[in-house]
Design a protein around this motif. Structure first.
Motif, PDB file in Angstrom:
ATOM      1  N   GLU A   6       0.864  -1.242   0.061  1.00 23.14           N
ATOM      2  CA  GLU A   6      -0.133   0.126   0.037  1.00 23.14           C
ATOM      3  C   GLU A   6       0.897   1.380  -0.022  1.00 23.14           C
ATOM      4  O   GLU A   6       0.706   2.132  -0.451  1.00 23.14           O
ATOM      5  CB  GLU A   6      -1.062  -0.104   1.184  1.00 23.14           C
ATOM      6  CG  GLU A   6      -1.905   1.246   0.984  1.00 23.14           C
ATOM      7  CD  GLU A   6      -2.947   1.019   2.402  1.00 23.14           C
ATOM      8  OE1 GLU A   6      -3.522   2.073   2.454  1.00 23.14           O
ATOM      9  OE2 GLU A   6      -2.976   0.035   3.077  1.00 23.14           O
ATOM     10  N   MET A   7       2.038   1.312   0.784  1.00 25.61           N
ATOM     11  CA  MET A   7       2.917   2.401   0.675  1.00 25.61           C
ATOM     12  C   MET A   7       3.414   2.541  -0.614  1.00 25.61           C
ATOM     13  O   MET A   7       3.693   3.736  -0.932  1.00 25.61           O
ATOM     14  CB  MET A   7       3.897   2.075   1.925  1.00 25.61           C
ATOM     15  CG  MET A   7       3.595   2.125   3.224  1.00 25.61           C
ATOM     16  SD  MET A   7       4.803   1.599   4.472  1.00 25.61           S
ATOM     17  CE  MET A   7       4.290   1.836   6.040  1.00 25.61           C
ATOM     18  N   LEU A   8       3.744   1.517  -1.229  1.00 22.65           N
ATOM     19  CA  LEU A   8       4.242   1.477  -2.632  1.00 22.65           C
ATOM     20  C   LEU A   8       3.067   2.351  -3.429  1.00 22.65           C
ATOM     21  O   LEU A   8       3.373   3.229  -4.287  1.00 22.65           O
ATOM     22  CB  LEU A   8       4.696   0.405  -3.241  1.00 22.65           C
ATOM     23  CG  LEU A   8       5.348   0.297  -4.779  1.00 22.65           C
ATOM     24  CD1 LEU A   8       6.329   1.329  -4.972  1.00 22.65           C
ATOM     25  CD2 LEU A   8       5.344  -1.118  -5.162  1.00 22.65           C
ATOM     26  N   SER A   9       1.949   1.817  -3.593  1.00 22.56           N
ATOM     27  CA  SER A   9       1.128   2.131  -4.216  1.00 22.56           C
ATOM     28  C   SER A   9       0.671   3.802  -4.205  1.00 22.56           C
ATOM     29  O   SER A   9      -0.110   4.337  -5.077  1.00 22.56           O
ATOM     30  CB  SER A   9      -0.310   1.316  -4.223  1.00 22.56           C
ATOM     31  OG  SER A   9      -1.092   1.598  -2.951  1.00 22.56           O
ATOM     32  N   LEU A  10       0.913   4.148  -3.056  1.00 24.92           N
ATOM     33  CA  LEU A  10       0.647   5.603  -2.427  1.00 24.92           C
ATOM     34  C   LEU A  10       1.816   6.603  -2.785  1.00 24.92           C
ATOM     35  O   LEU A  10       1.702   7.703  -2.315  1.00 24.92           O
ATOM     36  CB  LEU A  10       0.100   5.890  -0.828  1.00 24.92           C
ATOM     37  CG  LEU A  10      -1.104   5.038  -0.667  1.00 24.92           C
ATOM     38  CD1 LEU A  10      -1.388   4.928   0.738  1.00 24.92           C
ATOM     39  CD2 LEU A  10      -2.383   5.732  -1.342  1.00 24.92           C
ATOM     40  N   ASP A  11       2.884   5.867  -3.425  1.00 28.27           N
ATOM     41  CA  ASP A  11       3.988   6.462  -3.908  1.00 28.27           C
ATOM     42  C   ASP A  11       4.736   7.096  -2.529  1.00 28.27           C
ATOM     43  O   ASP A  11       5.368   8.265  -2.647  1.00 28.27           O
ATOM     44  CB  ASP A  11       3.766   7.594  -4.604  1.00 28.27           C
ATOM     45  CG  ASP A  11       3.299   7.293  -6.020  1.00 28.27           C
ATOM     46  OD1 ASP A  11       3.847   6.207  -6.551  1.00 28.27           O
ATOM     47  OD2 ASP A  11       2.538   7.979  -6.976  1.00 28.27           O
ATOM     48  N   LEU A  12       4.595   6.543  -1.337  1.00 25.46           N
ATOM     49  CA  LEU A  12       5.377   6.771  -0.144  1.00 25.46           C
ATOM     50  C   LEU A  12       6.792   6.044  -0.083  1.00 25.46           C
ATOM     51  O   LEU A  12       7.443   6.431   0.745  1.00 25.46           O
ATOM     52  CB  LEU A  12       4.639   6.374   0.938  1.00 25.46           C
ATOM     53  CG  LEU A  12       2.970   7.207   0.956  1.00 25.46           C
ATOM     54  CD1 LEU A  12       2.277   6.748   2.077  1.00 25.46           C
ATOM     55  CD2 LEU A  12       3.280   8.645   0.993  1.00 25.46           C
ATOM     56  N   VAL A  45       9.997   3.481   6.049  1.00 26.38           N
ATOM     57  CA  VAL A  45       8.860   3.140   6.671  1.00 26.38           C
ATOM     58  C   VAL A  45       8.212   3.847   7.468  1.00 26.38           C
ATOM     59  O   VAL A  45       7.240   4.132   7.605  1.00 26.38           O
ATOM     60  CB  VAL A  45       9.010   1.503   7.272  1.00 26.38           C
ATOM     61  CG1 VAL A  45       7.888   1.182   7.936  1.00 26.38           C
ATOM     62  CG2 VAL A  45       9.685   0.477   6.032  1.00 26.38           C
ATOM     63  N   GLU A  46       9.179   4.498   8.433  1.00 20.92           N
ATOM     64  CA  GLU A  46       8.485   5.578   9.337  1.00 20.92           C
ATOM     65  C   GLU A  46       7.790   6.560   8.858  1.00 20.92           C
ATOM     66  O   GLU A  46       6.769   7.194   9.424  1.00 20.92           O
ATOM     67  CB  GLU A  46       9.532   5.797  10.428  1.00 20.92           C
ATOM     68  CG  GLU A  46      10.222   4.907  11.418  1.00 20.92           C
ATOM     69  CD  GLU A  46      11.271   4.843  12.350  1.00 20.92           C
ATOM     70  OE1 GLU A  46      11.800   5.922  11.927  1.00 20.92           O
ATOM     71  OE2 GLU A  46      11.487   4.465  12.976  1.00 20.92           O
ATOM     72  N   VAL A  51       2.654   9.424   7.227  1.00 23.74           N
ATOM     73  CA  VAL A  51       1.823   9.750   6.349  1.00 23.74           C
ATOM     74  C   VAL A  51       0.287   9.083   6.314  1.00 23.74           C
ATOM     75  O   VAL A  51      -0.595   9.669   6.142  1.00 23.74           O
ATOM     76  CB  VAL A  51       2.369   9.766   4.918  1.00 23.74           C
ATOM     77  CG1 VAL A  51       1.538  10.253   4.071  1.00 23.74           C
ATOM     78  CG2 VAL A  51       3.477  10.846   4.930  1.00 23.74           C
ATOM     79  N   MET A  52       0.317   7.715   6.498  1.00 22.83           N
ATOM     80  CA  MET A  52      -0.639   6.815   6.479  1.00 22.83           C
ATOM     81  C   MET A  52      -1.426   7.020   7.851  1.00 22.83           C
ATOM     82  O   MET A  52      -2.756   6.400   7.774  1.00 22.83           O
ATOM     83  CB  MET A  52      -0.281   5.393   6.061  1.00 22.83           C
ATOM     84  CG  MET A  52       0.172   5.150   4.776  1.00 22.83           C
ATOM     85  SD  MET A  52       0.779   3.680   4.258  1.00 22.83           S
ATOM     86  CE  MET A  52      -0.924   2.720   4.531  1.00 22.83           C
ATOM     87  N   GLY A  53      -0.857   7.669   8.932  1.00 28.89           N
ATOM     88  CA  GLY A  53      -1.388   7.663  10.107  1.00 28.89           C
ATOM     89  C   GLY A  53      -1.379   6.494  10.755  1.00 28.89           C
ATOM     90  O   GLY A  53      -2.405   6.038  11.854  1.00 28.89           O
ATOM     91  N   ILE A  54      -0.737   5.363  10.583  1.00 28.97           N
ATOM     92  CA  ILE A  54      -0.415   3.961  11.041  1.00 28.97           C
ATOM     93  C   ILE A  54      -0.371   3.982  12.688  1.00 28.97           C
ATOM     94  O   ILE A  54      -1.104   3.505  13.490  1.00 28.97           O
ATOM     95  CB  ILE A  54       0.455   3.223  10.487  1.00 28.97           C
ATOM     96  CG1 ILE A  54       0.000   2.866   8.994  1.00 28.97           C
ATOM     97  CG2 ILE A  54       0.779   2.025  11.372  1.00 28.97           C
ATOM     98  CD1 ILE A  54       1.019   2.113   8.380  1.00 28.97           C
ATOM     99  N   LEU A  59      -2.754   3.701  18.382  1.00 32.30           N
ATOM    100  CA  LEU A  59      -3.046   4.325  19.686  1.00 32.30           C
ATOM    101  C   LEU A  59      -4.339   4.519  19.915  1.00 32.30           C
ATOM    102  O   LEU A  59      -4.892   4.604  21.082  1.00 32.30           O
ATOM    103  CB  LEU A  59      -2.107   5.541  19.804  1.00 32.30           C
ATOM    104  CG  LEU A  59      -0.853   5.357  19.862  1.00 32.30           C
ATOM    105  CD1 LEU A  59       0.097   6.603  19.682  1.00 32.30           C
ATOM    106  CD2 LEU A  59      -0.328   4.444  20.910  1.00 32.30           C
ATOM    107  N   ARG A  60      -5.501   4.363  18.990  1.00 26.76           N
ATOM    108  CA  ARG A  60      -6.726   4.552  19.255  1.00 26.76           C
ATOM    109  C   ARG A  60      -7.297   3.589  19.913  1.00 26.76           C
ATOM    110  O   ARG A  60      -7.118   2.332  19.921  1.00 26.76           O
ATOM    111  CB  ARG A  60      -7.391   4.827  17.994  1.00 26.76           C
ATOM    112  CG  ARG A  60      -8.852   5.020  17.958  1.00 26.76           C
ATOM    113  CD  ARG A  60      -9.625   5.204  16.681  1.00 26.76           C
ATOM    114  NE  ARG A  60      -8.755   4.590  15.476  1.00 26.76           N
ATOM    115  CZ  ARG A  60      -8.726   5.463  14.311  1.00 26.76           C
ATOM    116  NH1 ARG A  60      -9.002   6.475  14.282  1.00 26.76           N
ATOM    117  NH2 ARG A  60      -7.772   4.966  13.371  1.00 26.76           N
TER     118      ARG A  60
END
Length: 72
Positions: A6-12, A45-46, A51-54, A59-60
């Motif tokens: 997903e990080m790749l697909s979002l260009d992150l 990765v961090e 950016v993705m709010g992981i 923590l929620r």
């Protein structure tokens, strides 16, 4: 792997970072081995996680409605 995909697909992550991280994870034989990933890959990765709010998701507090489930 789904998260880094997903990080790749979002260009992150760059395709090269994605490949290197995926290869590292595939070779790792334990969680401790994954933690030995080079700092530059962890930083990528961090940044993507931020950016993705992981972290915020982790923590929620859990939802008390449990998706409509009823407990007795």
């Amino acid at each position: 792997m789904k998260t880094i995909d997903e990080m790749l697909s979002l260009d992150l992550l760059t395709p090269e970072q994605h490949h290197q991280i995926g290869a590292w994870i595939a070779r790792a034989d334990s969680p401790d081995a994954i933690l030995e990933m080079p700092a530059s890959l962890w930083q990528a990765v961090e940044r993507a996680s931020a950016v993705m709010g992981i972290d915020a998701d982790l923590l929620r507090p859990p939802s008390l409605d449990a998706g409509g489930a009823v407990f007795s």
